[in-house]
Scaffold this motif. Structure first.
Motif, PDB file in Angstrom:
ATOM      1  N   MET A   1      -9.666  -5.331  15.564  1.00  0.00           N
ATOM      2  CA  MET A   1      -8.475  -5.283  14.715  1.00  0.00           C
ATOM      3  C   MET A   1      -8.671  -6.193  13.499  1.00  0.00           C
ATOM      4  O   MET A   1      -9.124  -7.335  13.630  1.00  0.00           O
ATOM      5  N   THR A   2      -8.326  -5.679  12.330  1.00  0.00           N
ATOM      6  CA  THR A   2      -8.544  -6.407  11.080  1.00  0.00           C
ATOM      7  C   THR A   2      -7.221  -6.697  10.402  1.00  0.00           C
ATOM      8  O   THR A   2      -6.411  -5.784  10.185  1.00  0.00           O
ATOM      9  N   ALA A   3      -7.005  -7.974  10.054  1.00  0.00           N
ATOM     10  CA  ALA A   3      -5.782  -8.354   9.355  1.00  0.00           C
ATOM     11  C   ALA A   3      -5.711  -7.657   8.003  1.00  0.00           C
ATOM     12  O   ALA A   3      -6.698  -7.572   7.271  1.00  0.00           O
ATOM     13  N   ASP A   6      -5.327  -3.138  10.192  1.00  0.00           N
ATOM     14  CA  ASP A   6      -4.670  -2.675  11.422  1.00  0.00           C
ATOM     15  C   ASP A   6      -3.489  -3.563  11.806  1.00  0.00           C
ATOM     16  O   ASP A   6      -2.525  -3.091  12.416  1.00  0.00           O
ATOM     17  N   THR A   7      -3.586  -4.839  11.515  1.00  0.00           N
ATOM     18  CA  THR A   7      -2.537  -5.792  11.862  1.00  0.00           C
ATOM     19  C   THR A   7      -2.065  -6.499  10.589  1.00  0.00           C
ATOM     20  O   THR A   7      -2.808  -6.597   9.610  1.00  0.00           O
ATOM     21  N   PRO A   8      -0.840  -7.020  10.592  1.00  0.00           N
ATOM     22  CA  PRO A   8      -0.324  -7.675   9.384  1.00  0.00           C
ATOM     23  C   PRO A   8      -1.134  -8.907   9.003  1.00  0.00           C
ATOM     24  O   PRO A   8      -1.559  -9.679   9.863  1.00  0.00           O
ATOM     25  N   ASP A   9      -1.352  -9.072   7.685  1.00  0.00           N
ATOM     26  CA  ASP A   9      -1.974 -10.302   7.205  1.00  0.00           C
ATOM     27  C   ASP A   9      -0.881 -11.363   7.038  1.00  0.00           C
ATOM     28  O   ASP A   9       0.255 -11.167   7.461  1.00  0.00           O
ATOM     29  N   ARG A  10      -1.187 -12.486   6.428  1.00  0.00           N
ATOM     30  CA  ARG A  10      -0.227 -13.581   6.327  1.00  0.00           C
ATOM     31  C   ARG A  10       0.987 -13.229   5.474  1.00  0.00           C
ATOM     32  O   ARG A  10       2.006 -13.904   5.541  1.00  0.00           O
ATOM     33  N   GLY A  12       2.251 -10.102   5.726  1.00  0.00           N
ATOM     34  CA  GLY A  12       2.876  -8.986   6.435  1.00  0.00           C
ATOM     35  C   GLY A  12       2.390  -7.619   6.024  1.00  0.00           C
ATOM     36  O   GLY A  12       3.026  -6.609   6.351  1.00  0.00           O
ATOM     37  N   ARG A  13       1.238  -7.544   5.367  1.00  0.00           N
ATOM     38  CA  ARG A  13       0.747  -6.270   4.860  1.00  0.00           C
ATOM     39  C   ARG A  13      -0.245  -5.615   5.814  1.00  0.00           C
ATOM     40  O   ARG A  13      -1.043  -6.294   6.452  1.00  0.00           O
ATOM     41  N   THR A  14      -0.177  -4.298   5.910  1.00  0.00           N
ATOM     42  CA  THR A  14      -1.171  -3.506   6.625  1.00  0.00           C
ATOM     43  C   THR A  14      -1.594  -2.345   5.731  1.00  0.00           C
ATOM     44  O   THR A  14      -0.971  -2.076   4.708  1.00  0.00           O
TER      45      THR A  14
END
Length: 224
Positions: A1-3, A6-10, A12-14
């Motif tokens: 999973m990659t921020a 696939d998952t939110p970054d700091r 909140g973006r995907t």
């Protein structure tokens, strides 16, 4: 999973790897892949694409693009005093690339951060200079470094008076430490020539003011 993918970054973006994949405006460009290299705050992508050259042959190329969002800048001027209002702040990239102290004289500017260009530049002018801007004039919009940076910068101009209506200096929580500097317009032009003003957006706005704006020769029509 990659921020950021696939998952939110700091922030909140995907889905940051989908940016640009569906572009169809140029039939000579076919996007093949978009890879997110970094999304700590802004986004660094590597895009692989096929490009058709003028002689008809295709080549596969890769480019890195830095996406920090779009921004706006404004020249504040006073025709009676024949002055402009600039800001001085530390710029690390300039400092590490040869500027003597990294303290650049600039026009007020900032990122849109979801606001319209006009809303954003009113906000930035108030934060940096303490002046509440009245009627603003949109001049043009420019890609400042199109070889690698996606940012499109909106250029504005507006008059100012001597009354300061709010706090200045920028946002301390964001590390900003901005000093407002009132400069005679003729001196500002000289500062371009001697290198004291080395910021591209500021040079462009000062030259607009001299050629087409409030300080143009009186026998020259306003062409904007």
């Amino acid at each position: 999973m990659t921020a950021g993918v696939d998952t939110p970054d700091r922030r909140g973006r995907t889905g940051l790897d989908r940016h640009g994949r569906d572009l169809t405006g140029n039939p000579r460009v076919r996007i093949r892949d978009v890879e997110v290299l970094s999304c700590d705050w802004y986004v660094l992508r590597k895009t692989t694409f096929d490009y058709q050259h003028s002689d008809g042959h295709w080549s596969r190329q890769q480019r890195e693009t830095y996406d920090r969002g779009d921004g706006a800048t404004i020249l504040l001027y006073n025709t009676e005093r024949r002055t402009v209002l600039l800001s001085r702040q530390f710029r690390l990239p300039a400092y590490v690339n040869g500027h003597p102290d990294g303290m650049l004289l600039e026009t007020a500017a900032g990122l849109l951060d979801g606001d319209s260009p006009e809303e954003a530049i009113r906000r930035e002018a108030a934060e940096e200079t303490g002046h509440t801007v009245g009627a603003v004039r949109h001049l043009f919009q420019v890609y400042m470094s199109p070889g690698s940076v996606t940012e499109r910068l909106h250029f504005f101009a507006a008059p100012y008076d001597t009354a300061v209506t709010g706090g200045a200096g920028g946002i301390a929580a964001e590390g900003e430490d901005i000093t407002t500097v009132e400069v005679p317009f003729a001196e500002a032009l000289d500062m371009i020539r001697n290198g004291a003003v080395a910021d591209a957006k500021t040079i462009m706005l000062l030259q607009w003011a001299a050629l087409d704006g409030p300080f143009r020769p009186t026998d020259t029509p306003d062409r904007t």
